[in-house]
Scaffold this motif. Sequence first.
Motif, PDB file in Angstrom:
ATOM      1  N   SER A  25       0.944  -1.170  -0.112  1.00  0.00           N
ATOM      2  CA  SER A  25      -0.155   0.025  -0.119  1.00  0.00           C
ATOM      3  C   SER A  25       0.894   1.331  -0.112  1.00  0.00           C
ATOM      4  N   ASP A 292      -0.751   1.630   9.015  1.00  0.00           N
ATOM      5  CA  ASP A 292      -2.248   1.254   9.438  1.00  0.00           C
ATOM      6  C   ASP A 292      -2.536   2.487  10.277  1.00  0.00           C
ATOM      7  N   ALA A 295      -3.608   5.045   7.619  1.00  0.00           N
ATOM      8  CA  ALA A 295      -4.793   4.509   6.743  1.00  0.00           C
ATOM      9  C   ALA A 295      -6.099   4.591   7.516  1.00  0.00           C
ATOM     10  N   THR A 296      -6.013   4.135   8.845  1.00  0.00           N
ATOM     11  CA  THR A 296      -7.142   3.926   9.710  1.00  0.00           C
ATOM     12  C   THR A 296      -7.273   4.676  10.968  1.00  0.00           C
ATOM     13  N   GLY A 297      -6.062   5.380  11.102  1.00  0.00           N
ATOM     14  CA  GLY A 297      -6.235   6.149  12.559  1.00  0.00           C
ATOM     15  C   GLY A 297      -5.941   5.348  13.859  1.00  0.00           C
ATOM     16  N   SER A 298      -5.560   4.147  13.494  1.00  0.00           N
ATOM     17  CA  SER A 298      -5.310   3.285  14.762  1.00  0.00           C
ATOM     18  C   SER A 298      -4.085   3.817  15.722  1.00  0.00           C
TER      19      SER A 298
END
Length: 341
Positions: A25, A292, A295-298
């Motif tokens: 990615s 991540d 991409a996802t705010g983790s």
Amino acid sequence: MIELAVFGAGRIGQVHALNAAAHPSVHLKYIVEPVASDHLDRLAMQTGAMLCEPETVFTDPAIKGVIIASSTDTHAALLLRAAQTGKAVFCEKPVSLDFSTVEDVTNEVEKTGVACLLGFQRRYDPDFRLVRERIVSGQAGELEHIVMHTRDPSPPPRNYIERSGGMFRDQAIHDFDMARYLLGEEIATVYAVGNCLIDQEIAAAGDIDTAMITLTSVSGRFVQMVNCRRAPFGYDQRLEALCSREVLYVENRPQRGVMIADAQGFHSSTPMNYFIERFTGAYRAEMHAFIDMIATGSTPLATIRDGLEAQRLAEAAIVSMNTGKPIQFSTDWHPDAEERR
């Protein structure tokens, strides 16, 4: 595709650049490294990244995150610039060798709300993760005592020692972080002793090569840290966590998994050469976590605040060693205040 840039193409910079470029990615767009070399050109070819100046990274709106693996004296300024331009950050420890600067940068980065992962790769190692999971779940019972051993294969050269910040800020900071990670609570006292027993060049540089540190947590649990710049058999990185129902061990990983038995006894492989080899999988998982996070705010396992608190412990250990006294510690402890007492 998530476009990233890497600052620094030294030993750890190469690891991060290759891991980022290998992620499906990610497009590693830039590498920033002021020192020209054959290995830098080779890294650019391997990753498909362009070599550029720092400002090119920060003015490119396509860059969503930066990986700071350059020399320690550049970390603070790069962190602040990344935060100002809204780019997520993966920064190697420490943020600075000056503790007040670490505090200032941490507060500024947190104010911006920019996501920041700090490079404590042991938190992403599957063995350490399993120990943490069994403790947090209660499966191992109550954690009572931790013992950690960290020994390098051989002493680093004097020129490295002179810019490293010393054993506590450079090597032992990973153990300080792991103590907080496994205990799940803060530290109440720090007592450290150290000496130069191995390499007098390290002593001439004003540092130590051998240390023992005892931490007491706020609930009265103990951590014993053993740190050294040499292990005769190679890289030594072990942990023992004594719990009420289990004792959890993280042992050295051998270069080969085969044990050979003959009339002279049982023979196993030597440990992996150094931390880069030992934590190869952890560095890869750490990079995946950074991607991540973008991409996802983790939430990362190690934040810039974790870096600050690990270094606060390192600073307390330095004061303890220099004074010969245990330090009464808290999350607002500051080395300058200690020196004024």
